[in-house]
Design an enzyme around this catalytic site. Structure first.
Site, PDB file in Angstrom:
ATOM      1  N   HIS A   1     116.469  53.347  80.709  1.00 20.87           N
ATOM      2  CA  HIS A   1     116.022  54.738  80.805  1.00 20.87           C
ATOM      3  C   HIS A   1     116.486  55.549  79.595  1.00 20.87           C
ATOM      4  O   HIS A   1     115.852  56.513  79.204  1.00 20.87           O
ATOM      5  CB  HIS A   1     116.531  55.356  82.107  1.00 20.87           C
TER       6      HIS A   1
ATOM      7  N   GLU B   1      92.599  43.445  85.325  1.00 20.48           N
ATOM      8  CA  GLU B   1      93.958  43.156  84.859  1.00 20.48           C
ATOM      9  C   GLU B   1      94.480  41.831  85.387  1.00 20.48           C
ATOM     10  O   GLU B   1      95.667  41.538  85.279  1.00 20.48           O
ATOM     11  CB  GLU B   1      94.914  44.311  85.161  1.00 20.48           C
TER      12      GLU B   1
ATOM     13  N   ASP C   1      98.946  44.217  82.348  1.00 19.42           N
ATOM     14  CA  ASP C   1      99.018  43.179  83.376  1.00 19.42           C
ATOM     15  C   ASP C   1      98.187  41.957  83.015  1.00 19.42           C
ATOM     16  O   ASP C   1      98.573  40.834  83.330  1.00 19.42           O
ATOM     17  CB  ASP C   1      98.568  43.740  84.732  1.00 19.42           C
TER      18      ASP C   1
ATOM     19  N   CYS D   1      92.749  50.383  78.950  1.00 22.23           N
ATOM     20  CA  CYS D   1      93.799  51.393  79.142  1.00 22.23           C
ATOM     21  C   CYS D   1      95.218  50.831  79.075  1.00 22.23           C
ATOM     22  O   CYS D   1      96.170  51.518  79.405  1.00 22.23           O
ATOM     23  CB  CYS D   1      93.582  52.142  80.452  1.00 22.23           C
TER      24      CYS D   1
HETATM   25  C1  PEP Z   1      97.827  47.769  82.726  1.00 21.06           C
HETATM   26  O1  PEP Z   1      98.219  46.897  83.496  1.00 21.06           O
HETATM   27  O2  PEP Z   1      97.400  47.532  81.578  1.00 21.06           O
HETATM   28  C2  PEP Z   1      97.859  49.181  83.129  1.00 21.06           C
HETATM   29  C3  PEP Z   1      97.331  50.110  82.368  1.00 21.06           C
HETATM   30  O3  PEP Z   1      98.469  49.492  84.284  1.00 21.06           O
HETATM   31  P1  PEP Z   1     100.072  49.589  84.472  1.00 21.06           P
HETATM   32  O4  PEP Z   1     100.710  49.515  83.120  1.00 21.06           O
HETATM   33  O5  PEP Z   1     100.314  50.881  85.169  1.00 21.06           O
HETATM   34  O6  PEP Z   1     100.350  48.388  85.328  1.00 21.06           O
HETATM   35 MG    MG Z   2      98.503  47.341  85.572  1.00 19.21          MG
END
Ligand code: PEP
Ligand code: MG
Length: 587
Positions: free
Chosen positions: A195, A437, A461, A508
């Site tokens: 953190h 993902e 992921d 994303c």
């Molecule tokens: C991902 O898995 O790429 C994603 C955007 O979701 P998170 O990082 O929240 O798992």
């Molecule tokens: Mg994810």
């Protein structure tokens, strides 16, 4: 005579370059003597202990408030973990019992019990939980300072520009650093997922951790030069090195000014391919930052943070207020709300989940939501109620089968029916998408396309599940390679499947915020990137520097590469030619 230059290498956890005299935190450890107490003193010590908890809670809430106002709710929620530790019944009861049984002053018992709990945490194999030892020590240190009556605030004595050097810095100390004076910090201990590292990035000062014995190597009066990108600290740098860095700093500042001017320019390649740049956010406090950095709309609202920052499950009304604020303040720009993604490394203290051997492969995200339909329906109704501006989209995380999408859509229909019955208006045409993902979702993207309106590729992921690399385990971090040919093929496959059905395909994961990857992703056919707002200027610069045709060529060549590093080299080569200023900032 000038002092000898000494270069130390550690882990750069927050980028940037800074130079200033050292401010060494000698010891922030609370000092006290252990004292035996009489039976008649036990009640007084218990009261003193309980009072210290109240004062500590107040202090942490104040820090949390400051961080929320200055940096953002998402980062402020880190301190929820601290507040939860303060309310931990086991800890409190053990201290009270210890006072009665061992008859030592509260300071001694608190230190002993906290050390015991930290020891248990540090033996847990999950690296995320292991990092929480630092949170526990931070809280214990504060309780002890409050018991002793010392403010323990050595860092408050900073009165001129400096680089702070300490054995370790607690997250709350990092958050409270006076950023107008402290230009960076370096510590003996620390890791990239702590953190403290998150806080350093959030407050935007360079930081290098894991330097082992930097506290022993610096002397009062030393000048320090730190490079957060390279994880390097130079003690008493030579004039030559200072000049070189001074020049780099000037160049960086000039580039930063130019990049800021891109804010109102479109993200469009030289040959006219338009790329949507939207933001990944966790809280409404980040909305202003989206436009300030030149993004439009939200491509990923991580709704679970709304749940993580509360002590109870947020009600439909509480959620609807947040989603409506997002929709209203950003309309007509699109806002994609991802439904609850709990499990994996995100847990709620108020929802007890069974402990699992492989939480990332277990009861996570859509699986958890489909098993708890009431909780899921509450969220779906809240999102629908906020959708009347017509700019909200719903997105399901961690899909692996068509049945999951069917079932989730079935619950969405049920939620719509309930709202119609109650006479609540909502967007009847609300668009629904899935995150791609898991390798399974990417491989059946053509089938999934029959049931949804868009895809968003979550590479964080996707990389973890495809390469079998736990995304929070630093021991296998060297295998975590987003440019692995397997990942590129899955992205390509998803884009092709989307194209056939005329679906928009966004991306994303963190990869979207890496400007070196921009030509590759654009060339693979991604036309919508969702990224952290602070990464937008560089990515926009990368988009504007390339031709779509060349990006496509790069993607084709990359598909033939046999290793991830070959692909990175090709990407670098392209950026070196089209936007060398980016390398200046990221290297
Ligand atoms: C991902 O898995 O790429 C994603 C955007 O979701 P998170 O990082 O929240 O798992
Ligand atoms: Mg994810």
């Amino acid at each position: 005579m000038s002092k000898e230059e000494l270069i130390l290498h550690g882990i750069g956890v927050s980028p940037g370059v800074a130079s200033a005299p050292v401010f060494r935190v000698v010891s922030d450890e609370p000092r006290f003597t252990t004292r035996m107490i009489g039976e008649d003193e036990v009640t007084t010590e218990v009261t003193r202990f309980l009072n210290s908890l109240t004062v500590t809670r107040q202090e942490i809430k104040e820090i949390q408030q400051r961080v929320a106002e200055g940096i953002g709710q998402g980062d402020a929620s880190i301190f929820d973990a601290h507040l939860m530790l303060l309310d931990d019944r086991m800890f409190i009861e053990e201290v009270i019992k210890g006072l009665g049984e061992r008859r030592q002053n509260a300071e001694a018992i608190v230190q002993e019990v906290a050390a015991k709990h930290a020891d248990v945490f540090s033996k847990i194999s999950d690296s995320y939980l292991r990092e929480r030892v630092a949170d526990l020590r931070d809280v214990a240190r504060r309780i002890l300072h409050n018991l002793i009556g010392s403010d323990g605030a050595e860092l408050d004595e900073v009165d001129s520009q400096c680089v702070v050097v300490a054995a370790d810095l607690a997250p709350s100390q990092t958050a409270a650093l006076q950023t107008d004076l402290v230009v960076g910090f370096a510590t003996n201990l620390g890791s990239p997922t702590s953190h403290t590292a998150v806080m350093a990035r959030a407050i935007g000062i360079p930081a290098v951790v894991g330097l082992h014995d930097v506290t022993a190597k610096v002397q009062p009066g030393d000048l320090l030069l730190m490079d957060g990108n390279k994880g390097m600290l130079v003690i008493n740098p030579s004039q030559e090195r200072l000049d070189e860095y001074g020049h780099r700093l000037e160049v960086r500042q000039e580039i930063a000014t130019v990049l800021r001017e891109l804010k109102d320019q479109p993200a469009e390649t030289k040959d006219g391919r338009r790329i949507d740049l939207r933001a990944n956010i966790e809280s409404t406090t980040e909305i202003e930052e989206i436009h300030a950095q030149g993004a439009h709309g939200v491509g990923l609202f991580r709704s679970e943070f709304l749940f993580l920052s509360k002590r109870h499950l947020p009600t439909e009304e509480e959620q609807a207020v947040v989603y409506a604020e997002l929709a209203e303040r950003l309309a007509p720009e699109r806002v994609t709300i991802r439904t609850l993604d709990l499990g994996g490394d995100k847990f709620l203290s108020h929802v007890t989940l069974p402990s699992e051997m492989n939480p990332f492969l277990g009861w996570r995200a859509i699986r958890l939501c489909l098993a708890q339909p009431e909780m899921f329906l509450t969220q779906l109704r809240a999102i629908l109620r906020a959708s009347r501006h017509g700019n909200i989209e719903i997105m399901y995380p961690m899909i692996t089968t068509v049945d999951e999408v069917r079932e989730a859509n079935g619950l969405l229909d049920q939620a719509k029916g309930e709202l119609r019955e109650a006479g609540e208006p909502f967007d009847e045409q609300i668009r629904v998408g899935v995150m791609i993902e898991t390798p399974a979702a990417a491989m059946i993207a053509d089938v999934l396309a029959e049931h949804v309106d868009f895809f968003s590729i979550g590479t964080n992921d996707l990389v973890q599940y495809t390469l079998a690399v736990d995304r929070v385990n630093e021991r296998v971090a060297y295998l975590y390679e987003p440019t692995h040919p397997a990942i590129l093929r899955l992205i390509r496959h998803t884009v092709e499947a989307g194209k056939k059905k005329n679906l928009k395909v966004s991306l994303c994961g963190e990869m979207a915020g890496d400007p070196l990857m921009t030509p590759l992703l654009v060339g693979l056919g991604i036309s919508d990137l969702s990224l952290s707002p602070s990464a937008v200027p560089l990515v926009k610069d990368a988009v504007r520097s390339i031709r779509f045709k060349d990006a496509e060529k790069l993607a084709k060549q990359s598909a033939k590469a046999s290793t991830a590093s070959e692909v990175v080299e090709k990407c670098r080569e392209m950026i070196r030619k089209t936007a060398p200023e980016i390398l200046e900032l990221v290297d």
